[in-house]
Scaffold this motif. Structure first.
Motif: not given
Length: 337
Positions: A145-154, A180-186, A212-215, A219-220
């Motif tokens: 589970n990848i918690q993103m507080y900024d852009d650009y991730a793989g 896995g999953s990506f979650t944009g935070v804030n 995966g799953s994306y929240t 730009g996916f």
């Protein structure tokens, strides 16, 4: 008294309880053996002096908080998960936050990664933060589970091979799946890919699957962003995605396929998960991981551990060995005198 103390210290060192740094076992092929989070941390320290060191997981590991490799000492060895799971809880504010922070010319194979990666900076990943030179990723599952507080991730690689960051890469991913999953935070986060987050060099995907799953993500792209400099001699083939879209030779939309058909297309390394009925790499089906006699990353005996005697590199013996040395008996390190 002094002689007794020397003997005691020698025995403590043999069983991995030294008065200094944590002692790691090494098998006959020169691979460091990782049985728990302390071993992972110790191996991360080894890499800082010997980037080409090799390692094997000999158990499922929980919970890892240390990143392996650094900007000045990139991991360049072989890491063989042997069908085991690495559970992580990694967070940071630098670029390239990931279980494998920097990798240059290394190989990661037969590994499942799950848990959480959190970053307040760009180019985070569920596996490798920064990859360049010839990097091979084989038979790997990223369920992080990848918690993103900024852009650009793989999902597999945060950034790979660019003119800005250390030169080109020749990254090949073979028999890999992102579940896995990506979650944009804030807020909503941009530039997210299940495999290749960013990089000027073009990676190669062979028999790979995005599922995966994306929240809170915009730009996916299911496989990659950028990739304008072709460095590899191999070509992307037989890879599939369940979400989003991409125009890339060798990659196809599998969202309307049956799981049975998809497993056949992906090849001999894959089968249907007996629990979820979704495609899974055979090495991660319960019972297929390499047996070591150590369960759940514990060095001491516990419920559910396999009984019997094993060599330190995981070979089961018919009984108590006659030869002196360090062995595993009922999941516990034992010195035979």
């Amino acid at each position: 008294m002094k002689a007794t103390k020397r003997i005691l210290m020698t025995l403590l060192t043999l069983v991995g309880i030294s008065t200094g740094a944590w002692a790691l076992d090494i098998d006959g092929d020169g691979y460091y053996l990782i049985a728990n989070a302390d071993d992972w941390d110790a191996f991360a320290t080894v890499v800082q002096s010997t980037p080409t060191a090799n390692a094997k997981l000999i158990a499922d590991i929980a919970t890892v908080t240390t990143m392996l490799g650094s900007e000045s000492k990139e991991f360049a060895g072989v890491f063989d998960g042997q069908g085991h799971t690495l559970t992580v809880n990694i967070s940071g504010s630098s670029k390239f936050v990931a279980p494998f922070h920097y990798v240059k010319g290394g190989t990661i194979k037969n590994l499942r990664v799950e848990g959480t990666v959190t970053s307040t900076n760009i180019h985070m990943s569920g596996l490798i933060g920064r990859a360049y030179d010839e990097v091979s990723i084989e038979n790997c599952v990223v369920a992080t589970n990848i918690q993103m507080y900024d852009d650009y991730a793989g999902g597999f690689v945060g950034n790979g091979g660019s003119k800005t960051y250390g030169g080109p890469s020749k990254v090949v991913m073979r028999n890999c799946v992102f579940i896995g999953s990506f979650t944009g935070v804030n807020g909503t986060r941009d530039k997210v890919s299940a495999f290749w987050g960013w990089g000027m060099s073009t990676p190669v995907f062979i028999n790979c699957l995005e599922n995966g799953s994306y929240t809170n993500v915009s730009g996916f792209n299911p496989f990659m962003f950028e990739g304008t400099e072709k460095q590899n001699t191999e070509t992307t083939t037989n890879s599939y995605y369940m979400h989003g879209s991409i125009t890339l030779e060798g990659v196809s939309d599998a969202s309307s396929m049956s799981n049975e058909d998809l497993v056949i297309l992906l090849g001999d390394a894959w089968e249907l998960d007996p629990v979820t009925n979704e495609p899974i790499l055979k090495i991660f089906v319960q019972g297929n991981a390499i047996s070591t006699g150590i369960d759940s990353g514990q060095r001491s005996k516990g419920i559910g551990q396999r009984e019997g005697w094993y060599t330190i590199d995981g070979r089961k013996l018919s009984g108590k060995p006659a030869k002196k040395g360090v062995y595993i008996n009922n999941g516990q390190k034992t010195v035979v005198q």
